[in-house]
Design a protein around this motif. Structure first.
Motif, mmCIF file in Angstrom:
data_model
loop_
_atom_site.group_PDB
_atom_site.id
_atom_site.type_symbol
_atom_site.label_atom_id
_atom_site.label_comp_id
_atom_site.label_asym_id
_atom_site.label_seq_id
_atom_site.Cartn_x
_atom_site.Cartn_y
_atom_site.Cartn_z
ATOM 1 N N CYS A 32 0.233 -1.091 0.545
ATOM 2 C CA CYS A 32 -0.347 -0.224 0.314
ATOM 3 C C CYS A 32 0.608 0.633 0.259
ATOM 4 C CB CYS A 32 -1.092 -0.520 1.433
ATOM 5 S SG CYS A 32 -2.387 1.299 1.154
ATOM 6 N N VAL A 68 0.384 -4.372 3.842
ATOM 7 C CA VAL A 68 -1.295 -4.179 4.830
ATOM 8 C C VAL A 68 -2.328 -5.051 4.487
ATOM 9 C CG1 VAL A 68 -1.437 -0.929 5.033
ATOM 10 C CG2 VAL A 68 -2.356 -2.938 2.831
ATOM 11 N N THR A 72 -7.239 -3.954 2.929
ATOM 12 C CA THR A 72 -7.430 -3.109 3.640
ATOM 13 C C THR A 72 -6.884 -1.744 2.917
ATOM 14 O OG1 THR A 72 -5.751 -3.513 4.875
ATOM 15 C CG2 THR A 72 -7.780 -4.060 5.270
ATOM 16 N N CYS A 73 -6.289 -1.381 1.765
ATOM 17 C CA CYS A 73 -5.266 -0.056 1.631
ATOM 18 C C CYS A 73 -5.926 1.238 1.018
ATOM 19 C CB CYS A 73 -4.603 -0.639 0.231
ATOM 20 S SG CYS A 73 -3.226 0.119 -0.311
ATOM 21 N N ASP A 75 -9.048 1.627 2.029
ATOM 22 C CA ASP A 75 -9.699 2.663 3.167
ATOM 23 C C ASP A 75 -8.938 3.168 4.355
ATOM 24 O OD1 ASP A 75 -11.866 1.022 2.945
ATOM 25 O OD2 ASP A 75 -11.227 -0.864 4.152
ATOM 26 N N MET A 76 -6.929 3.165 4.249
ATOM 27 C CA MET A 76 -6.320 3.806 4.451
ATOM 28 C C MET A 76 -6.262 5.152 3.618
ATOM 29 S SD MET A 76 -4.146 1.019 6.243
ATOM 30 C CE MET A 76 -4.099 -0.223 6.011
#
Length: 89
Positions: A32, A68, A72-73, A75-76
């Motif tokens: 990410c 990660v 989920t990347c 989301d960040m």
């Protein structure tokens, strides 16, 4: 509790904690880009400015990455490798 029983209970606790950690370690990961703080990148810069973990100089640099959990990347607010390369062009 005698000493032998205490040692056995401690050993059992330690072993069971190790078994609980296995699923998290086995989880699929992805790179990410643009989410790492300065000095907290996981490996070499995507564009060759350095070749090792922990050498990033700027927070949230789009050429630096961290591993990660897969999925989920975004989301960040991070970028995939392809997105990071496009931004560099």
């Amino acid at each position: 509790m005698n000493q032998r029983a205490m040692i056995a209970a401690t050993a059992l606790t330690v072993m069971s904690m190790g078994l609980l950690a296995v699923p998290a370690a086995a989880q699929e990961k992805e790179k990410c880009f643009g989410i790492s703080k300065a000095g907290q990148n996981d490996c070499a810069s995507a564009f060759g400015t350095h070749s090792c973990a922990g050498q990033s100089k700027v927070d949230m640099d789009k050429t630096e990455w961290k591993y990660v959990a897969k999925g989920t990347c975004k989301d960040m607010k991070g970028l995939s490798a392809d997105e990071a390369k496009k931004m560099k062009m």
